[in-house]
Design an enzyme around this catalytic site. Structure first.
Site, PDB file in Angstrom:
ATOM      1  N   GLU A   1      -5.450   3.610  16.856  1.00 55.38           N
ATOM      2  CA  GLU A   1      -6.685   3.054  15.786  1.00 55.38           C
ATOM      3  C   GLU A   1      -6.490   1.612  15.655  1.00 55.38           C
ATOM      4  O   GLU A   1      -6.971   0.712  14.871  1.00 55.38           O
ATOM      5  CB  GLU A   1      -6.344   3.531  14.408  1.00 55.38           C
TER       6      GLU A   1
ATOM      7  N   CYS B   1      -4.828   7.593  11.500  1.00 54.77           N
ATOM      8  CA  CYS B   1      -3.424   8.107  11.853  1.00 54.77           C
ATOM      9  C   CYS B   1      -3.480   9.703  12.224  1.00 54.77           C
ATOM     10  O   CYS B   1      -2.541  10.217  12.851  1.00 54.77           O
ATOM     11  CB  CYS B   1      -2.387   7.847  10.621  1.00 54.77           C
TER      12      CYS B   1
ATOM     13  N   THR C   1       4.291  -2.493   4.362  1.00 50.49           N
ATOM     14  CA  THR C   1       3.985  -1.272   5.042  1.00 50.49           C
ATOM     15  C   THR C   1       3.523  -1.322   6.502  1.00 50.49           C
ATOM     16  O   THR C   1       3.125  -0.268   7.087  1.00 50.49           O
ATOM     17  CB  THR C   1       3.161  -0.105   4.118  1.00 50.49           C
TER      18      THR C   1
ATOM     19  N   SER D   1      -5.656   5.503  -1.643  1.00 48.14           N
ATOM     20  CA  SER D   1      -5.187   6.274  -0.357  1.00 48.14           C
ATOM     21  C   SER D   1      -4.173   7.163  -0.416  1.00 48.14           C
ATOM     22  O   SER D   1      -4.110   8.242   0.013  1.00 48.14           O
ATOM     23  CB  SER D   1      -4.800   5.003   0.761  1.00 48.14           C
TER      24      SER D   1
ATOM     25  N   HIS E   1       2.937  12.628   7.906  1.00 48.59           N
ATOM     26  CA  HIS E   1       2.646  11.300   8.498  1.00 48.59           C
ATOM     27  C   HIS E   1       3.422  10.205   7.419  1.00 48.59           C
ATOM     28  O   HIS E   1       3.333  10.562   6.225  1.00 48.59           O
ATOM     29  CB  HIS E   1       1.168  11.085   8.204  1.00 48.59           C
TER      30      HIS E   1
ATOM     31  N   LYS F   1       7.004  12.073  -1.575  1.00 50.20           N
ATOM     32  CA  LYS F   1       5.898  12.213  -2.409  1.00 50.20           C
ATOM     33  C   LYS F   1       5.136  13.373  -1.970  1.00 50.20           C
ATOM     34  O   LYS F   1       4.637  14.303  -2.855  1.00 50.20           O
ATOM     35  CB  LYS F   1       5.072  11.038  -2.666  1.00 50.20           C
TER      36      LYS F   1
ATOM     37  N   ASN G   1       5.029   1.623   9.488  1.00 47.43           N
ATOM     38  CA  ASN G   1       4.164   2.437   9.836  1.00 47.43           C
ATOM     39  C   ASN G   1       3.613   2.257  11.148  1.00 47.43           C
ATOM     40  O   ASN G   1       3.103   1.197  11.607  1.00 47.43           O
ATOM     41  CB  ASN G   1       2.582   2.037   8.644  1.00 47.43           C
TER      42      ASN G   1
ATOM     43  N   SER H   1      -6.435   8.332   7.307  1.00 47.94           N
ATOM     44  CA  SER H   1      -7.366   8.063   6.507  1.00 47.94           C
ATOM     45  C   SER H   1      -8.996   8.063   6.954  1.00 47.94           C
ATOM     46  O   SER H   1      -9.225   8.065   7.899  1.00 47.94           O
ATOM     47  CB  SER H   1      -7.217   6.671   6.082  1.00 47.94           C
TER      48      SER H   1
HETATM   49  N1  CAA Z   1      12.706  -0.578  -7.968  1.00 50.80           N
HETATM   50  C1  CAA Z   1      12.536   0.675  -7.584  1.00 50.80           C
HETATM   51  N2  CAA Z   1      11.101   1.091  -7.333  1.00 50.80           N
HETATM   52  C2  CAA Z   1      10.079   0.316  -7.511  1.00 50.80           C
HETATM   53  C3  CAA Z   1      10.315  -1.000  -8.159  1.00 50.80           C
HETATM   54  C4  CAA Z   1      11.579  -1.527  -8.168  1.00 50.80           C
HETATM   55  N3  CAA Z   1      12.028  -2.746  -8.622  1.00 50.80           N
HETATM   56  N4  CAA Z   1       9.009  -1.560  -8.160  1.00 50.80           N
HETATM   57  C5  CAA Z   1       8.096  -0.836  -7.817  1.00 50.80           C
HETATM   58  N5  CAA Z   1       8.724   0.476  -7.568  1.00 50.80           N
HETATM   59  C6  CAA Z   1       8.309   1.634  -6.961  1.00 50.80           C
HETATM   60  C7  CAA Z   1       6.887   2.109  -7.930  1.00 50.80           C
HETATM   61  O1  CAA Z   1       7.313   2.784  -9.037  1.00 50.80           O
HETATM   62  C8  CAA Z   1       6.174   3.004  -6.842  1.00 50.80           C
HETATM   63  O2  CAA Z   1       6.809   4.242  -6.818  1.00 50.80           O
HETATM   64  P1  CAA Z   1       6.006   5.536  -6.846  1.00 50.80           P
HETATM   65  O3  CAA Z   1       4.914   5.456  -5.618  1.00 50.80           O
HETATM   66  O4  CAA Z   1       6.940   6.718  -6.885  1.00 50.80           O
HETATM   67  O5  CAA Z   1       4.988   5.361  -7.967  1.00 50.80           O
HETATM   68  C9  CAA Z   1       6.318   2.349  -5.489  1.00 50.80           C
HETATM   69  O6  CAA Z   1       7.631   1.484  -5.867  1.00 50.80           O
HETATM   70  C10 CAA Z   1       5.324   1.509  -5.063  1.00 50.80           C
HETATM   71  O7  CAA Z   1       5.032   0.470  -6.143  1.00 50.80           O
HETATM   72  P2  CAA Z   1       3.300   0.048  -6.405  1.00 50.80           P
HETATM   73  O8  CAA Z   1       2.558   1.456  -6.437  1.00 50.80           O
HETATM   74  O9  CAA Z   1       3.525  -0.434  -7.696  1.00 50.80           O
HETATM   75  O10 CAA Z   1       3.216  -0.770  -5.114  1.00 50.80           O
HETATM   76  P3  CAA Z   1       1.785  -1.424  -4.609  1.00 50.80           P
HETATM   77  O11 CAA Z   1       0.918  -1.707  -5.482  1.00 50.80           O
HETATM   78  O12 CAA Z   1       2.329  -2.356  -3.769  1.00 50.80           O
HETATM   79  O13 CAA Z   1       1.251  -0.459  -3.478  1.00 50.80           O
HETATM   80  C11 CAA Z   1       1.051   0.809  -1.799  1.00 50.80           C
HETATM   81  C12 CAA Z   1       2.068   0.409  -2.705  1.00 50.80           C
HETATM   82  C13 CAA Z   1      -0.255   1.347  -2.361  1.00 50.80           C
HETATM   83  C14 CAA Z   1       1.554   1.910  -0.855  1.00 50.80           C
HETATM   84  C15 CAA Z   1       0.560  -0.228  -0.822  1.00 50.80           C
HETATM   85  O14 CAA Z   1       1.701  -0.828  -0.331  1.00 50.80           O
HETATM   86  C16 CAA Z   1      -0.625  -0.272   0.007  1.00 50.80           C
HETATM   87  O15 CAA Z   1      -1.697  -0.323  -0.213  1.00 50.80           O
HETATM   88  N6  CAA Z   1      -0.075   0.305   1.498  1.00 50.80           N
HETATM   89  C17 CAA Z   1      -1.146   0.475   2.498  1.00 50.80           C
HETATM   90  C18 CAA Z   1      -1.634   1.598   2.330  1.00 50.80           C
HETATM   91  C19 CAA Z   1      -0.851   3.059   2.300  1.00 50.80           C
HETATM   92  O16 CAA Z   1       0.325   2.862   3.085  1.00 50.80           O
HETATM   93  N7  CAA Z   1      -1.241   4.246   1.871  1.00 50.80           N
HETATM   94  C20 CAA Z   1      -0.560   5.309   1.918  1.00 50.80           C
HETATM   95  C21 CAA Z   1      -1.547   6.511   1.999  1.00 50.80           C
HETATM   96  S1  CAA Z   1      -2.675   6.253   3.196  1.00 50.80           S
HETATM   97  C22 CAA Z   1      -2.006   6.618   4.698  1.00 50.80           C
HETATM   98  O17 CAA Z   1      -0.754   7.393   4.544  1.00 50.80           O
HETATM   99  C23 CAA Z   1      -2.496   6.255   5.862  1.00 50.80           C
HETATM  100  C24 CAA Z   1      -2.055   5.071   6.367  1.00 50.80           C
HETATM  101  O18 CAA Z   1      -1.076   5.175   7.205  1.00 50.80           O
HETATM  102  C25 CAA Z   1      -2.469   3.818   5.932  1.00 50.80           C
END
Ligand code: CAA
Length: 420
Positions: free
Chosen positions: A83, A115, A156, A205, A237, A246, A280, A312
């Site tokens: 991709e 993916c 990521t 996502s 994935h 998760k 990733n 996605s």
């Molecule tokens: N200590 C321990 N854990 C902590 C922490 C700390 N100090 N601070 C935060 N965390 C934890 C949070 O509780 C959260 O855990 P949960 O997921 O269990 O709730 C985790 O760390 C992530 O924290 P946030 O959700 O607050 O983080 P964020 O707002 O930065 O977003 C994300 C995380 C959405 C994955 C972001 O990194 C992102 O947008 N990534 C790209 C998209 C992605 O990877 N999506 C995944 C599904 S889609 C897919 O799989 C296709 C693909 O390849 C893209």
């Protein structure tokens, strides 16, 4: 329909990039509490491509050991899944075909659905081998994951390629029917043609991924698949390592099974060993999970493994496979660990400089600095054409050329190593 002969993955090899950025350095830069990355995302570091690396050089590097071991006999199809495509028309697989010296009597094509692409490639390969069991299909999944700087997605990122030889009587993994399928039109992650970095609605996502876990499992069950507790491990994935935990917790909960941490870790823990330090790798990631499981686990001969491939947008598939007798004799564990160990850590400024590099679109001659020490490199862009080189092994290079490897033309130095 069940075929009377086994078809599956006969060999598997992966590659990644020349450089690596530890998450501790990213956290230092952006002020994030490091456990958000180490614990919350389950990520320690991410692979960073050198200026002269791309999906083609990684794909060729992953596939080369497979061709060296098995030759090209019976390989009549190459499917390149990505991709992070480099051309809107020409398949990246054609460059790999050329770099590896594959016969002209080969069909080569590129596949895309975020993916999920490599799983589509695997399913197409199964169909081709079922039609003619003598044929083998080279499936290459290669991706560079890229988000905007200073966005939540930045942590990521990553990059890797996985090459798989698919054929009858496979030495590693016998793939099974049925598959559980799921498609839903959702804008959780996408990359318009005019952008280099993906756009993503992060929380949506994650929800979309979990909906796909339920959807594929529901269809897999409807199609007569195995009960959940027959599987010895699950390759999900992995956009980041914690997503596998998760997802599996979600599936267990959905099926009314206990969701204890030990149970989840037993099912997915070993599959995350490589992605936790690579990041990733988009469509390669679920098969990087398989590589990690095979390299990390004790003998699992005959044990069923579950696969959940999510792309996605979104398309997903759940399917199973069993490990073939004697599979451990065909693993590439030492080489795989070597691929990780050889990466050079970089500091934040170097990572950023590499991130910000792009080719001018003026059709001129734009050589790339020689940074990678791998067997293939992107030498530059000339007249709008990407120019690739196959390099002699390090031992065969002249001392002058070896010296070039440590020099960036614009600065005279190879990127600075990371200090923390
Ligand atoms: N200590 C321990 N854990 C902590 C922490 C700390 N100090 N601070 C935060 N965390 C934890 C949070 O509780 C959260 O855990 P949960 O997921 O269990 O709730 C985790 O760390 C992530 O924290 P946030 O959700 O607050 O983080 P964020 O707002 O930065 O977003 C994300 C995380 C959405 C994955 C972001 O990194 C992102 O947008 N990534 C790209 C998209 C992605 O990877 N999506 C995944 C599904 S889609 C897919 O799989 C296709 C693909 O390849 C893209």
């Amino acid at each position: 329909m069940v075929s009377d002969f086994a078809i599956g993955i006969h060999d598997l090899s992966f590659s990644t990039t020349e450089f690596v950025l530890p998450h501790a350095i990213l956290a230092d830069h952006n002020g994030t509490e490091i456990n958000k990355y180490h614990v919350g995302l389950g990520q320690r570091s991410m692979s960073v491509p050198a200026a002269d690396e791309d999906i083609v050089t990684m794909g060729a590097t992953a596939a080369e050991p497979i061709i060296a071991r098995h030759g090209t006999d019976h390989v009549r199809t190459v499917v390149f899944a990505t991709e992070s495509s480099i051309d809107q028309a020409k398949s990246a697989g054609v460059y790999v075909h050329s770099l590896l010296g594959l016969p002209s009597a080969t069909r080569v094509v590129e596949l895309k659905q975020a993916c999920y692409g490599a799983t589509a490639a695997l399913q197409f390969a199964l169909g081709l081998v079922r039609r003619d069991p003598v044929q083998r299909v080279l499936v290459i999944a290669s991706d560079i994951s890229r988000y905007d700087l200073d966005s939540p997605g930045e942590a990521t990122q990553g990059a890797a390629a996985v090459a798989m030889l698919v054929g009858s009587d496979p030495a590693l993994l016998r793939l099974e029917e049925p598959s559980g399928l799921f498609t839903a039109d959702v804008m959780d992650f996408w990359r318009p043609n005019y952008r280099d970095a993906a756009l993503v609605d992060g929380q949506e996502s994650v929800s979309a991924y979990l909906r796909a876990v339920r959807g594929t499992w529901g269809d897999y069950t409807d199609q007569g698949g195995r009960p959940l507790d027959e599987f010895a491990a699950f390759c999900y994935h992995q956009p980041y390592a914690k997503m596998a935990y998760k997802a599996h917790r979600h599936l267990l909960e959905h099926c009314g099974h206990p969701t204890g941490e030990a149970e989840v870790a037993r099912a997915v823990g070993r599959t995350t060993a490589y992605s936790a330090v690579i990041g990733n790798s988009y469509t390669a990631s679920v098969y990087l999970g398989l590589a990690a499981l095979l390299d990390e686990a004790d003998d699992m001969t005959g044990r069923p493994i579950g696969f959940m491939s999510y792309g996605s947008g979104s398309v997903a598939e759940f399917f199973g496979g069993t490990l073939a007798p004697g599979y451990r004799e065909h693993l590439r564990t030492t080489a795989h660990r070597g691929v990780l160990d050889r990466r050079q850590p970089v500091d934040y400024a170097t990572y950023r400089e590499l991130y910000e590099r792009s080719f001018p679109a003026d059709g001129g001659d734009h050589p790339t600095p020689p940074q990678t020490t791998g067997p293939f490199r992107l030498a530059g862009l000339r007249g709008h054409q990407r120019v690739y080189e196959r390099r002699a092994p390090v031992s065969a290079r002249s001392s002058a050329e070896a010296g070039d490897l440590r020099r960036l033309p614009h600065e005279g130095h190879r990127p600075a190593p990371a200090t923390s």
